[in-house]
Motif scaffolding. Structure first.
Motif, PDB file in Angstrom:
ATOM      1  N   TYR A 328       0.851  -1.194   0.000  1.00 37.89           N
ATOM      2  CA  TYR A 328       0.000   0.000   0.000  1.00 37.89           C
ATOM      3  C   TYR A 328       0.889   1.247   0.000  1.00 37.89           C
ATOM      4  O   TYR A 328       1.866   1.322   0.752  1.00 37.89           O
ATOM      5  N   LEU A 329       0.516   2.227  -0.830  1.00 38.99           N
ATOM      6  CA  LEU A 329       1.195   3.530  -0.819  1.00 38.99           C
ATOM      7  C   LEU A 329       0.132   4.604  -0.622  1.00 38.99           C
ATOM      8  O   LEU A 329      -0.832   4.646  -1.398  1.00 38.99           O
ATOM      9  N   GLU A 330       0.316   5.456   0.390  1.00 38.09           N
ATOM     10  CA  GLU A 330      -0.697   6.505   0.598  1.00 38.09           C
ATOM     11  C   GLU A 330      -0.659   7.531  -0.517  1.00 38.09           C
ATOM     12  O   GLU A 330      -1.674   8.095  -0.894  1.00 38.09           O
ATOM     13  N   GLU A 331       0.542   7.771  -1.042  1.00 36.54           N
ATOM     14  CA  GLU A 331       0.682   8.741  -2.138  1.00 36.54           C
ATOM     15  C   GLU A 331       1.456   8.099  -3.276  1.00 36.54           C
ATOM     16  O   GLU A 331       2.369   7.308  -3.029  1.00 36.54           O
ATOM     17  N   LEU A 332       1.105   8.471  -4.487  1.00 37.69           N
ATOM     18  CA  LEU A 332       1.916   8.067  -5.635  1.00 37.69           C
ATOM     19  C   LEU A 332       2.871   9.232  -5.898  1.00 37.69           C
ATOM     20  O   LEU A 332       2.647  10.072  -6.773  1.00 37.69           O
ATOM     21  N   THR A 333       3.923   9.293  -5.079  1.00 35.27           N
ATOM     22  CA  THR A 333       4.843  10.428  -5.170  1.00 35.27           C
ATOM     23  C   THR A 333       5.675  10.335  -6.447  1.00 35.27           C
ATOM     24  O   THR A 333       5.756   9.279  -7.081  1.00 35.27           O
ATOM     25  N   ASP A 334       6.345  11.444  -6.766  1.00 35.28           N
ATOM     26  CA  ASP A 334       7.241  11.417  -7.932  1.00 35.28           C
ATOM     27  C   ASP A 334       8.288  10.319  -7.760  1.00 35.28           C
ATOM     28  O   ASP A 334       8.665   9.639  -8.710  1.00 35.28           O
ATOM     29  N   ALA A 336       7.955   7.471  -6.104  1.00 34.64           N
ATOM     30  CA  ALA A 336       7.346   6.155  -6.347  1.00 34.64           C
ATOM     31  C   ALA A 336       7.164   5.920  -7.851  1.00 34.64           C
ATOM     32  O   ALA A 336       7.428   4.826  -8.364  1.00 34.64           O
ATOM     33  N   ILE A 337       6.739   6.963  -8.541  1.00 39.82           N
ATOM     34  CA  ILE A 337       6.561   6.848  -9.999  1.00 39.82           C
ATOM     35  C   ILE A 337       7.908   6.561 -10.660  1.00 39.82           C
ATOM     36  O   ILE A 337       8.005   5.728 -11.568  1.00 39.82           O
ATOM     37  N   ASP A 338       8.970   7.213 -10.184  1.00 36.31           N
ATOM     38  CA  ASP A 338      10.307   6.954 -10.757  1.00 36.31           C
ATOM     39  C   ASP A 338      10.692   5.489 -10.580  1.00 36.31           C
ATOM     40  O   ASP A 338      11.270   4.872 -11.473  1.00 36.31           O
ATOM     41  N   ARG A 403      10.215  -9.230  -6.616  1.00 32.54           N
ATOM     42  CA  ARG A 403      10.812  -9.063  -5.276  1.00 32.54           C
ATOM     43  C   ARG A 403      11.668  -7.805  -5.197  1.00 32.54           C
ATOM     44  O   ARG A 403      11.583  -7.035  -4.235  1.00 32.54           O
ATOM     45  N   SER A 404      12.498  -7.573  -6.209  1.00 29.34           N
ATOM     46  CA  SER A 404      13.406  -6.414  -6.115  1.00 29.34           C
ATOM     47  C   SER A 404      12.627  -5.105  -6.287  1.00 29.34           C
ATOM     48  O   SER A 404      12.973  -4.092  -5.669  1.00 29.34           O
ATOM     49  N   THR A 405      11.548  -5.129  -7.071  1.00 30.75           N
ATOM     50  CA  THR A 405      10.747  -3.900  -7.216  1.00 30.75           C
ATOM     51  C   THR A 405      10.022  -3.607  -5.899  1.00 30.75           C
ATOM     52  O   THR A 405       9.926  -2.454  -5.463  1.00 30.75           O
ATOM     53  N   TRP A 406       9.529  -4.668  -5.260  1.00 29.64           N
ATOM     54  CA  TRP A 406       8.879  -4.481  -3.942  1.00 29.64           C
ATOM     55  C   TRP A 406       9.887  -3.889  -2.955  1.00 29.64           C
ATOM     56  O   TRP A 406       9.569  -2.943  -2.225  1.00 29.64           O
ATOM     57  N   ASP A 407      11.112  -4.420  -2.962  1.00 28.31           N
ATOM     58  CA  ASP A 407      12.151  -3.905  -2.061  1.00 28.31           C
ATOM     59  C   ASP A 407      12.416  -2.420  -2.323  1.00 28.31           C
ATOM     60  O   ASP A 407      12.656  -1.646  -1.390  1.00 28.31           O
ATOM     61  N   ALA A 408      12.380  -2.036  -3.609  1.00 25.13           N
ATOM     62  CA  ALA A 408      12.638  -0.632  -3.952  1.00 25.13           C
ATOM     63  C   ALA A 408      11.479   0.273  -3.525  1.00 25.13           C
ATOM     64  O   ALA A 408      11.692   1.436  -3.187  1.00 25.13           O
ATOM     65  N   LEU A 409      10.248  -0.263  -3.509  1.00 31.90           N
ATOM     66  CA  LEU A 409       9.093   0.549  -3.106  1.00 31.90           C
ATOM     67  C   LEU A 409       8.936   0.613  -1.587  1.00 31.90           C
ATOM     68  O   LEU A 409       8.373   1.569  -1.060  1.00 31.90           O
ATOM     69  N   ARG A 410       9.432  -0.407  -0.913  1.00 33.30           N
ATOM     70  CA  ARG A 410       9.206  -0.534   0.536  1.00 33.30           C
ATOM     71  C   ARG A 410       9.570   0.732   1.321  1.00 33.30           C
ATOM     72  O   ARG A 410       8.772   1.177   2.171  1.00 33.30           O
ATOM     73  N   PRO A 411      10.742   1.367   1.063  1.00 36.56           N
ATOM     74  CA  PRO A 411      11.069   2.570   1.849  1.00 36.56           C
ATOM     75  C   PRO A 411      10.096   3.720   1.605  1.00 36.56           C
ATOM     76  O   PRO A 411      10.042   4.658   2.408  1.00 36.56           O
ATOM     77  N   LEU A 412       9.332   3.664   0.539  1.00 37.11           N
ATOM     78  CA  LEU A 412       8.405   4.758   0.233  1.00 37.11           C
ATOM     79  C   LEU A 412       7.034   4.538   0.866  1.00 37.11           C
ATOM     80  O   LEU A 412       6.159   5.391   0.791  1.00 37.11           O
ATOM     81  N   ALA A 413       6.829   3.342   1.444  1.00 34.79           N
ATOM     82  CA  ALA A 413       5.539   3.023   2.065  1.00 34.79           C
ATOM     83  C   ALA A 413       5.657   3.191   3.574  1.00 34.79           C
ATOM     84  O   ALA A 413       6.745   3.059   4.140  1.00 34.79           O
ATOM     85  N   GLY A 414       4.517   3.459   4.236  1.00 38.08           N
ATOM     86  CA  GLY A 414       4.537   3.619   5.689  1.00 38.08           C
ATOM     87  C   GLY A 414       4.924   2.328   6.391  1.00 38.08           C
ATOM     88  O   GLY A 414       5.536   2.327   7.444  1.00 38.08           O
ATOM     89  N   SER A 415       4.537   1.192   5.807  1.00 34.00           N
ATOM     90  CA  SER A 415       4.850  -0.100   6.426  1.00 34.00           C
ATOM     91  C   SER A 415       4.968  -1.145   5.319  1.00 34.00           C
ATOM     92  O   SER A 415       4.794  -0.828   4.138  1.00 34.00           O
ATOM     93  N   ALA A 416       5.238  -2.383   5.717  1.00 35.29           N
ATOM     94  CA  ALA A 416       5.366  -3.459   4.728  1.00 35.29           C
ATOM     95  C   ALA A 416       4.001  -4.059   4.386  1.00 35.29           C
ATOM     96  O   ALA A 416       3.923  -5.073   3.713  1.00 35.29           O
TER      97      ALA A 416
END
Ligand code: FAD
Length: 465
Positions: A328-334, A336-338, A403-416
């Motif tokens: 889950y991402l609360e915002e689709l920030t720039d 996250a889009i990158d 898996r690697s894309t999830w890992d890259a998005l994880r720091p941008l999400a509030g939680s896992a």
């Protein structure tokens, strides 16, 4: 392999209205097959149940024989949860009845029905309830985990429209769960997955939908990905609520008749917008995105609601290999889009992609603790990463890509946290992250009451407290 006593099995077959299958029987291979071709499991016994009493007999049999029990609704779980080697599969496939009461706008749906069964019966009366976007998915697993599709903005999740459920419990009792009967069980069923019993029928509230709705499919090539996804994100807050949408990021253009031949299989990104209001309202809804970032090609057309529900079916054929992870991402920030656009070219299979659901409107108006849904009730995006291929090598590559894309998005999400229905590996950490500790503890207490021995554990498991 777990052994079963011949006597018990014979008695089960005699007592059941449905049938019992073992290895070597004519329908055994078809009955044990799962949507996800990654799994080739051989249950010792398949109880093909025709009635709730059959389910109760099968549950009693499995418990008494000490068999691992799996419950198969539509067979679509990404983790292969509905089959195990050497166990008992409680197969609900023939319990696919759908009875619609158009006056009361209610549907009673068998625990093994597919979304196609549900849509066909409800649309005969111009009615519908939120389901998923692929029509061969089971109503059972989809609903018990939440259920999101084109109608989520207007009518919430499938569980937000659940009025009651008939359930066979771990001790073989059949009970009805609703706001008035077993309310704690009813709460847990609305998001807690298959942990609490076998649901033999669901009762849904229905809404007038269609029969014709409006579809827009806009496609951009990879080079315009950042611009396109930013335009989608910026347009979303002002879309009318009678709109469903999916950002299909990292999508390879289909070889469908509406796609110019030179673009077949071209990697890019798409936005699918569904209008449930007038054609004018729909045209106005998609205009800002088209103006800010004109698509490479597009399809804007009226479509029957049942056609909409089936239009992506070929993208997920039965027996294909698949691996899924979401966040889950609360915002689709720039940022996250990158990540999303930057990772898109690395997929190997043309069938892999990243569907992004927007969750708001009716979804966020349901209280945080009103249901057991594994996710917060705030306006947010659910980014699904799906690696799909018939080819084993491409599949393995894209499992790594997911898996690697999830890992890259994880720091941008509030939680896992991610939606548990779209997760190939719903391990303990993932399950707890999805519910959060307070909801998990409440679910664990209810589990202890209804299934203290954790008989139903082939799922995103909640351990009884
Ligand atoms: C191609 C595809 C598309 C999808 N699209 C969407 C989508 O648009 N929206 C969405 O929300 N989800 C979607 N999903 C995810 C889907 O919700 C889950 O995979 C869900 O688990 C499928 O339910 P099922 O009954 O088909 O699966 P099964 O494998 O039969 O069951 C899944 C789990 O639910 C349990 N279960 C199933 N039925 C019952 C029952 N009647 N009583 C008790 N337990 C039961 C099983 O034991 C198992 O643990 C999709 C999945 C696939 C494969």
């Amino acid at each position: 392999m777990t052994q079963t006593t011949g006597g018990g099995l014979g008695a089960l077959g005699t007592a059941m209205t449905g049938s019992v299958l073992v290895d070597g029987d004519l329908d055994y291979d078809e009955a044990r097959s799962l949507w996800n071709g990654e799994f080739d499991r051989r249950p010792a016994v398949i109880a093909r149940c025709a009635t709730a009493s059959d389910v109760a007999l099968a549950v009693d049999f499995g418990r008494q024989e000490g068999l691992e029990i799996t419950v198969r609704g539509g067979g679509h779980s990404f983790s292969g949860a509905s089959a195990c080697d050497g166990g008992l599969m409680i197969h609900l496939g023939t319990m696919n009845h759908v009875a619609v009461d158009p006056e009361r706008r209610r549907a009673v749906v068998g625990g093994g029905a597919t979304l196609a069964d549900l849509d066909a019966a409800t649309q005969a009366h111009g009615l519908a309830v939120t389901g998923g976007v692929i029509s061969h998915t089971g109503v059972g697993g989809l609903t018990l985990g939440g259920g999101m599709g084109w109608l989520v903005q207007e009518h919430g999740l499938s569980i937000d429209n659940l009025e009651s459920a008939e359930v066979v419990l771990a001790d073989g009792r059949c009970v009805r769960a609703s706001a008035d009967e077993h309310p704690d069980l009813f709460w847990a069923l609305r998001g807690g997955g298959g942990n609490f019993g076998v649901v033999t029928s669901f009762e849904f509230r229905l809404h007038p939908v269609g029969p014709e709705v409006h579809l827009a499919f806009l496609f951009w090539d990879q080079d315009r990905g950042v611009e396109a996804l930013r335009a989608c994100r910026d347009a979303i807050p002002s879309l009318p609520e009678r709109t469903g949408l999916l950002i299909a990021a990292a999508l390879s253009a289909p070889d469908a008749p509406f796609v110019p031949e030179e673009y077949h299989f071209m990697p890019g990104h798409a936005l699918i917008v569904v209008g449930f209001g007038s054609a004018e309202e729909h045209a106005a809804a998609i205009a800002p995105v088209r103006e800010v970032c004109p698509p490479l090609f597009e399809l804007v057309t009226p479509i029957p609601y049942t056609g909409l529900q089936q239009m992506l079916d070929d993208a997920a054929p039965w027996g294909i290999r698949s691996y899924d992870k979401c966040i889950y991402l609360e915002e689709l920030t720039d940022e996250a889009i990158d990540v999303i656009v930057g990772r898109a070219p690395d997929k190997a299979s043309p069938m892999s992609f990243m569907p992004i659901f927007r969750l708001d409107g009716a979804f966020e108006r349901v209280g945080e603790d009103d249901t057991a849904f594994g996710g917060r009730r705030v306006a947010q995006y659910m980014v699904d990463l799906t690696g799909v291929s018939e080819d084993e090598e491409l599949f393995r590559t894209d499992r790594g890509w997911v898996r690697s894309t999830w890992d890259a998005l994880r720091p941008l999400a509030g939680s896992a946290a991610g939606y548990l229905n779209l997760n190939s590996e719903p391990d303990d950490d993932r399950v707890r992250a999805a519910y959060g500790s307070a909801k998990y503890e409440r679910l664990a207490r209810i589990k202890a009451e209804y299934d203290p021995g954790n008989l139903f554990h082939h799922n995103a498991n909640i351990k009884p407290t």
